[in-house]
Design a protein around this motif. Structure first.
Motif, mmCIF file in Angstrom:
data_model
loop_
_atom_site.group_PDB
_atom_site.id
_atom_site.type_symbol
_atom_site.label_atom_id
_atom_site.label_comp_id
_atom_site.label_asym_id
_atom_site.label_seq_id
_atom_site.Cartn_x
_atom_site.Cartn_y
_atom_site.Cartn_z
ATOM 1 N N GLY A 460 -115.933 140.209 34.045
ATOM 2 C CA GLY A 460 -116.115 139.018 34.859
ATOM 3 C C GLY A 460 -117.411 138.266 34.700
ATOM 4 N N ILE A 461 -118.219 138.575 33.704
ATOM 5 C CA ILE A 461 -119.473 137.858 33.500
ATOM 6 C C ILE A 461 -119.244 136.778 32.435
ATOM 7 C CG2 ILE A 461 -121.920 138.044 32.921
ATOM 8 C CD1 ILE A 461 -121.016 139.582 35.441
ATOM 9 N N ASP A 462 -119.655 135.558 32.763
ATOM 10 C CA ASP A 462 -119.482 134.428 31.858
ATOM 11 C C ASP A 462 -120.251 134.682 30.557
ATOM 12 O OD1 ASP A 462 -119.215 132.022 30.583
ATOM 13 O OD2 ASP A 462 -120.073 130.803 32.208
ATOM 14 N N ALA A 463 -119.556 134.501 29.408
ATOM 15 C CA ALA A 463 -120.175 134.736 28.105
ATOM 16 C C ALA A 463 -121.352 133.800 27.866
ATOM 17 C CB ALA A 463 -119.138 134.556 26.994
ATOM 18 N N GLY A 464 -121.366 132.620 28.500
ATOM 19 C CA GLY A 464 -122.469 131.687 28.335
ATOM 20 C C GLY A 464 -123.763 132.180 28.953
ATOM 21 N N ARG A 465 -123.701 133.223 29.747
ATOM 22 C CA ARG A 465 -124.907 133.767 30.368
ATOM 23 C C ARG A 465 -125.455 134.957 29.573
ATOM 24 N NH1 ARG A 465 -123.187 135.430 36.146
ATOM 25 N NH2 ARG A 465 -125.432 135.799 36.352
ATOM 26 N N LEU A 466 -124.853 135.213 28.418
ATOM 27 C CA LEU A 466 -125.211 136.406 27.652
ATOM 28 C C LEU A 466 -125.545 136.042 26.217
ATOM 29 C CD1 LEU A 466 -122.208 138.588 28.870
ATOM 30 C CD2 LEU A 466 -124.535 138.644 29.795
ATOM 31 N N VAL A 506 -134.891 125.976 30.859
ATOM 32 C CA VAL A 506 -133.503 126.391 30.706
ATOM 33 C C VAL A 506 -133.360 127.116 29.392
ATOM 34 C CG1 VAL A 506 -131.122 125.615 30.563
ATOM 35 C CG2 VAL A 506 -132.742 124.429 32.062
ATOM 36 N N ALA A 507 -132.580 128.166 29.352
ATOM 37 C CA ALA A 507 -132.419 128.953 28.137
ATOM 38 C C ALA A 507 -131.712 128.156 27.075
ATOM 39 C CB ALA A 507 -131.623 130.219 28.456
ATOM 40 N N PRO A 508 -132.022 128.355 25.816
ATOM 41 C CA PRO A 508 -131.311 127.681 24.724
ATOM 42 C C PRO A 508 -129.874 128.166 24.621
ATOM 43 C CG PRO A 508 -132.832 129.319 23.860
ATOM 44 C CD PRO A 508 -133.090 129.226 25.331
ATOM 45 N N ALA A 509 -129.130 127.513 23.768
ATOM 46 C CA ALA A 509 -127.718 127.868 23.612
ATOM 47 C C ALA A 509 -127.587 129.303 23.162
ATOM 48 C CB ALA A 509 -127.076 126.935 22.588
ATOM 49 N N ALA A 510 -126.459 129.908 23.535
ATOM 50 C CA ALA A 510 -126.262 131.321 23.254
ATOM 51 C C ALA A 510 -126.336 131.639 21.778
ATOM 52 C CB ALA A 510 -124.916 131.774 23.818
#
Length: 518
Positions: A460-466, A506-510
């Motif tokens: 359930g964790i969004d892949a965009g946050r990893l 803000v973090a850069p793209a994954a």
């Protein structure tokens, strides 16, 4: 013939006369010795009376002089609830036996004087006296009845066990040559089970480590108890007969090998309160011989001793006892560490995990450790401090497959943290040691970082946050020349990229981001 008989008669008469003279002389000497003996008896009997007076005066004066050093008197009144009944019983016994002591000694020395040997003395024949027999039988019987009944009443009160619903602290004390092994329950409030066959150098009490109630038990070096709280002490012996003795609390119970005993008491005076009681007496307002800079009352401490002669080291069986307020007791208890966690966990004596599961104390400890590291990373002001190692994320040997233990515990902590902090963006860094091919290690580290990411996404964790990156053997944190160092280098790193308190960008793209500090 007649002349011969006459001569013999004369000789016999002479012999008789001589013997009569000797008997007369001897009788005269005896009469003089009798007079001398009578004078000696009279003098001795008088000195005995003087000794009696001096002896009884000495008993009274010495008892009064030392009363403030004796238990039950002066500042040494009982420091426990039940001790008052014992002190009362002892006081009654002292009064009764004291009366008998004085009467018997006065009678002993008076009779020695009155009935000393005299020349004209005559004994009285007294074969029997019913009144006297009744008096010296009935009076002791009645007095002993009252003493025994009072003692039984005190015994039943003192030795009563606690009820199942009572609020009580239960601790354990095991005597051995020559010390006391103490055990307290942990947060669960229960002392775990034990088996003497499990006793060893690392398991002094014989605790069964498969019983989770044992895992939070503590082994302190002193007895600390809150004032006003009922305490039940389990008393054991590991080798020979010992005796659990707390004199100021009137606690005394044998520790018998193979036969557990107990004692229940409620401390009513803190250590400081007892010191203040001593302070009121001049006997304790003198320098302590062992610490001249302080007075005796300032250095007073309760102590646990052994009151049984258990061997040559008997004198050394001493433990400090501190009675404190409820708040101080809780603070002290919070500072104590589980014996299992400090001495058994992750050693060859640790039976866990059992059936693929960890005990709750270990899982909670790991969760707390993870939470502390995460909080530090979230509040870190520098990129380097935003990274920490997921110590309990492991993989099957030579593969990128997460172990079931990793999924059940450490990964569960990561999932919970990510769900609670929805703004959190993290980097997952895979690392290996330098064993084997460097390219293979790089590939394996990337696969392992991806495996962690995939598991989080599946839960359930969004892949965009990893962000997952492998670093192979290129960023060691320990010496690869040792097994311990290589073990530390095989790790999965967790880096806060966004969502931290001190992070404003803000973090850069994954696809492009790399964990800070990697």
């Amino acid at each position: 013939m007649t002349a011969l008989l006459a001569i013999l008669c004369i000789i016999l008469i002479a012999v008789v006369a001589v013997q009569i003279g000797k008997v007369t002389e001897l009788a005269s000497k005896i009469r003089g010795e009798e007079d001398s003996q009578e004078r000696s008896n009279r003098t001795t009997s008088r000195w005995l009376l003087i000794f009696m007076v001096l002896f009884l005066v000495f008993c009274i004066v010495s008892a009064y002089y030392y009363k403030n050093y004796m238990l039950g008197y002066g500042p040494h009144e009982s420091a426990s609830a039940h001790g008052k009944s014992l002190d009362k019983m002892f006081n009654i016994t002292v009064i009764v036996t004291g009366i008998v002591f004085f009467i018997t000694h006065i009678a002993l020395f008076w009779f020695s004087y009155k009935y000393r040997q005299r020349k004209d003395g005559k004994a009285i024949f007294l074969p029997h006296n019913n009144t006297l027999e009744v008096v010296w039988t009935v009076i002791p019987a009645v007095v002993m009845t009252f003493l025994v009944v009072g003692g039984l009443d005190a015994w039943n009160d003192v030795m009563a066990d606690v009820g199942t619903d009572e609020d009580v602290i239960e601790i354990e004390a095991m005597g051995y040559q020559f010390a006391w092994q103490l055990r307290y329950p942990g947060p669960d409030g229960k002392l775990g089970s034990r088996d003497f066959r499990l006793t060893s150098g690392t398991n002094p009490v014989g605790q069964d480590w498969t019983d989770e109630s044992n895992l939070d038990d503590i082994h302190p070096g002193e007895i600390v108890l809150p004032v006003g709280k009922k305490v039940r002490v389990r008393i054991l012996a590991r080798d020979v007969l010992h005796d659990f003795y707390l004199p100021q609390f009137r606690v005394k119970m044998d520790a018998v090998p193979g036969m557990p005993t107990y004692f229940v008491f409620t401390p009513e005076k803190t250590t400081e309160q007892y010191r203040q009681e001593l302070r009121k007496y001049a006997e304790y307002q003198v320098p302590d011989p062992n610490d001249p800079e302080k007075q005796l009352w300032e250095n007073f401490n309760y102590e646990l001793a052994c009151a049984e002669l258990c061997g040559t080291g008997h004198w050394s069986m001493r433990r400090l006892v501190r009675i404190v307020s409820e708040e101080e007791y809780k603070d002290w208890l919070d500072q104590q560490q589980s014996y299992y966690m400090t001495a058994i966990h992750q050693t060859e004596n640790d039976p866990w995990p059992i059936d693929g599961k960890l005990p709750s104390i270990v899982s909670q400890s790991r969760k707390q450790e993870f939470t502390t590291l995460l909080d530090g990373a979230l509040n870190a002001s520098t990129p380097e401090d935003r990274t920490f190692v997921l110590k309990y994320v492991t993989f099957e040997t030579g593969s990128a497959e997460l172990t079931e233990m990793s999924k059940a515990y450490e990964m569960a902590n990561v999932i919970e943290a990510m769900k609670e902090n929805t703004a959190l963006v993290i980097g997952l860094g895979g690392h290996t040691d330098n064993t084997g091919d460097a390219d293979a290690n790089m590939l394996l580290s990337q696969q392992r970082a991806e495996a962690v990411k995939d598991y989080l996404v599946a839960n359930g964790i969004d892949a965009g946050r990893l962000v997952a990156n492998g670093y192979g053997q290129n960023d060691p944190i320990a010496d690869n020349g040792t097994e311990k160092g290589r073990e530390q280098n095989r790790r999965t790193a967790f880096t806060v990229l966004a969502g931290g308190q001190a992070i404003t960008t803000v973090a850069p793209a994954a696809e492009e981001a790399a964990p800070a500090g990697e």
